[in-house]
Scaffold this motif. Structure first.
Motif, PDB file in Angstrom:
ATOM      1  N   SER A  83     -35.706  -3.363  21.573  1.00 44.33           N
ATOM      2  CA  SER A  83     -35.690  -3.952  20.487  1.00 44.33           C
ATOM      3  C   SER A  83     -35.518  -2.789  19.301  1.00 44.33           C
ATOM      4  O   SER A  83     -36.298  -1.800  19.527  1.00 44.33           O
ATOM      5  N   ARG A  84     -34.883  -3.112  18.436  1.00 41.34           N
ATOM      6  CA  ARG A  84     -34.696  -1.880  17.257  1.00 41.34           C
ATOM      7  C   ARG A  84     -35.880  -1.569  16.682  1.00 41.34           C
ATOM      8  O   ARG A  84     -35.990  -0.483  16.020  1.00 41.34           O
ATOM      9  N   TYR A  85     -36.745  -2.788  16.603  1.00 44.12           N
ATOM     10  CA  TYR A  85     -38.156  -2.448  15.880  1.00 44.12           C
ATOM     11  C   TYR A  85     -39.373  -2.003  16.777  1.00 44.12           C
ATOM     12  O   TYR A  85     -40.369  -2.046  16.266  1.00 44.12           O
ATOM     13  N   SER A  86     -38.782  -1.527  18.071  1.00 43.15           N
ATOM     14  CA  SER A  86     -39.871  -0.753  18.805  1.00 43.15           C
ATOM     15  C   SER A  86     -40.475   0.263  18.290  1.00 43.15           C
ATOM     16  O   SER A  86     -39.645   1.189  17.847  1.00 43.15           O
TER      17      SER A  86
ATOM     18  N   LYS B 201     -39.432   3.480  21.518  1.00 48.10           N
ATOM     19  CA  LYS B 201     -37.887   3.231  22.235  1.00 48.10           C
ATOM     20  C   LYS B 201     -37.865   4.196  23.085  1.00 48.10           C
ATOM     21  O   LYS B 201     -36.933   3.631  24.222  1.00 48.10           O
TER      22      LYS B 201
ATOM     23  N   GLN C 214     -38.620  -8.648  12.450  1.00 51.29           N
ATOM     24  CA  GLN C 214     -38.693  -7.409  12.719  1.00 51.29           C
ATOM     25  C   GLN C 214     -40.109  -6.987  13.413  1.00 51.29           C
ATOM     26  O   GLN C 214     -40.536  -5.894  13.085  1.00 51.29           O
ATOM     27  N   SER C 215     -40.468  -7.828  14.208  1.00 53.52           N
ATOM     28  CA  SER C 215     -41.720  -7.704  14.672  1.00 53.52           C
ATOM     29  C   SER C 215     -41.570  -6.599  15.805  1.00 53.52           C
ATOM     30  O   SER C 215     -40.772  -6.217  16.548  1.00 53.52           O
ATOM     31  N   GLU C 216     -42.785  -5.781  15.848  1.00 57.93           N
ATOM     32  CA  GLU C 216     -43.000  -4.692  16.921  1.00 57.93           C
ATOM     33  C   GLU C 216     -43.951  -5.027  18.103  1.00 57.93           C
ATOM     34  O   GLU C 216     -44.128  -4.295  18.926  1.00 57.93           O
TER      35      GLU C 216
ATOM     36  N   ASP D 246     -41.644  -4.714  22.926  1.00 60.33           N
ATOM     37  CA  ASP D 246     -40.523  -3.530  23.219  1.00 60.33           C
ATOM     38  C   ASP D 246     -39.131  -3.768  23.812  1.00 60.33           C
ATOM     39  O   ASP D 246     -38.199  -3.491  23.431  1.00 60.33           O
TER      40      ASP D 246
ATOM     41  N   HIS E 185     -29.973  -6.577  16.614  1.00 59.20           N
ATOM     42  CA  HIS E 185     -31.572  -6.293  16.814  1.00 59.20           C
ATOM     43  C   HIS E 185     -31.930  -5.269  17.868  1.00 59.20           C
ATOM     44  O   HIS E 185     -32.893  -5.087  18.170  1.00 59.20           O
TER      45      HIS E 185
END
Length: 423
Positions: free
Chosen positions: A310-313, A316, A80-82, A85, A100
């Motif tokens: 990415s969902r973890y950006s 977004k 779940q890395s930011e 993006d 993801h």
């Protein structure tokens, strides 16, 4: 002022107004490939968006090997890395990575409707648009026009004709003093690129696509054995043994230096072969890949790359806006003209400027539109293991470690175990 330049001016004016009002600039990180001119074109496109919006873009390059790139992405996303993006993802990855990724339909305002419907469907998982098409691909055959003419050979229609003419020209060029000349170069390393090559051989012999649309394992058949048997004869004959470690760029390096008659590659290699410093400039032709015999078909594996957020950006909205910019008509046109990257917007295949820069886009439109898909949709998250098993079995045949029948028997058993409880 052109429509595109007017849009740039308006966007820049709006950006200046927004940032004067105190909107904070963001830094967006995008992963881009570095095959051929990919990274340069990515940097130019992202800089244009940054100039318009006032945001900053950081471009990070990834491994050229699609197999290695997927592994890296899976590690980043699982954590779940930011750090990234926007991910540049292969056409066969949406199903594997969907959980993801952001649903881009919430940001596109229907822009996806302008793209090839098949690619939009490919990128839609459980009703969510997890990626936007950026450029499409299909394997094609590059050949030296001058050398076929010199040795009175025809552009090959079948793989056997390619084999025969490659032997004739290779013998002549070596006798003339070029002991580094080869008949045919392609992607033979044990990685996703070999899956693409081998699928073309098998499909062109009417041997199917490894796993059919119903999920049945179909690879162990006489036509597939015939296809792999023929390819295995190329090693140390018309292809160097080192081809077993070639990716796209190694093959292009040999061909573009003037040391091969034929090359299987993707369309991106055209603009590089035609560059001013290329030894083969204006000596190259491009056609559909050969058929597997008189009853066979032309088969180019469907390739291409998409852009996903990415969902973890943490950014977004901005990331999705950059994706929409990079996949737009104007940007795809620029990439087609400068780098011969196939657009995913049908209208660009009728654009005169595009066709002047890359003439075969029009001639091979059906090849690009109807490329042979890899069995990623039906096998879902298991596709990586399916492909891995297929390219390893193929590599065993090519390297002489196994006969086609032995390798395909083992591959069939392996895939049946993998899919026994459903893919």
């Amino acid at each position: 002022m052109s429509r595109f330049n007017r849009n740039l001016w308006m966007a820049g004016s709006l950006a200046a107004f927004a940032f004067a009002g105190g909107v904070q600039a963001k830094t967006i990180t995008i992963s881009c490939g570095a095959v051929g001119a990919e990274k340069q074109l990515c940097e130019e496109g992202t800089q244009a968006w940054a100039d318009q919006t006032g945001h900053e873009v950081k471009v990070v390059s990834t491994p050229n090997s699609a197999t290695e790139r997927l592994s890296l992405y899976q590690q980043l996303l699982a954590a779940q890395s930011e750090d990234v993006d926007i991910f540049q993802i292969d056409v066969v990855w949406p199903g594997m990575l969907a959980q993801h990724l952001v649903d881009l339909s919430e940001y596109t305002s229907g822009a996806e409707d302008a793209h090839f419907e098949s690619l939009v469907q490919n990128n839609t998982v459980d009703g969510r648009l997890v990626a936007m098409p950026w450029f499409t691909d299909a394997g094609v055959l590059y050949y030296r026009k001058d050398l076929l003419e010199k040795y009175d050979q025809q552009v090959p229609e079948t793989w056997q004709q390619l084999t025969d003419s490659a032997r004739v020209v290779m013998a002549g060029e070596r006798e003339a003093g070029n002991d580094r000349f080869w008949g045919f170069v392609w992607q033979g390393r044990a990685y996703e690129g070999l899956t693409c090559n081998a699928l073309e051989w098998v499909a062109s012999h009417n041997g199917g696509t490894v796993v059919d649309a119903e999920g049945n394992v179909t690879i162990n058949n006489p036509q597939a054995r015939e296809a792999l048997a023929l390819a295995s004869t190329w090693i140390d004959d018309i292809s160097p043994r080192s081809v077993l470690n070639y990716t796209e760029e190694e093959a292009r390096g040999v061909f573009q230096s003037g040391n091969a008659l034929y090359m299987r590659n993707w369309p991106y290699a055209w603009s590089l072969a035609q560059s001013d410093d290329s030894p083969v400039k204006d000596k190259v032709g491009v056609v559909a890949l050969p058929r597997g015999g008189e009853q066979g078909t032309h088969a180019g594996t469907l390739g291409g790359w998409q852009l996903a957020v990415s969902r973890y950006s943490a950014n977004k909205d901005e990331a999705a806006d950059l994706v929409r910019f990079l996949t737009s008509y104007e940007e795809q046109k620029r990439r087609a003209i400068q780098g011969s990257y196939n657009p995913t917007i049908p209208g660009l295949y009728e654009d005169e400027e595009v066709l002047t820069a890359v003439p075969f886009f029009g001639e091979l439109f059906e090849t690009f539109k109807n490329g042979v898909p890899r069995p990623s949709s039906v096998t879902g998250e298991s596709y990586g293991r399916v492909s891995n098993a297929f390219f390893n079995a193929t590599h065993q045949v090519l390297s002489g470690e196994a006969e086609p029948e032995q390798a395909l028997n083992g591959l069939e058993r392996q895939l049946q175990r993998l899919g026994r409880r459903g893919w």
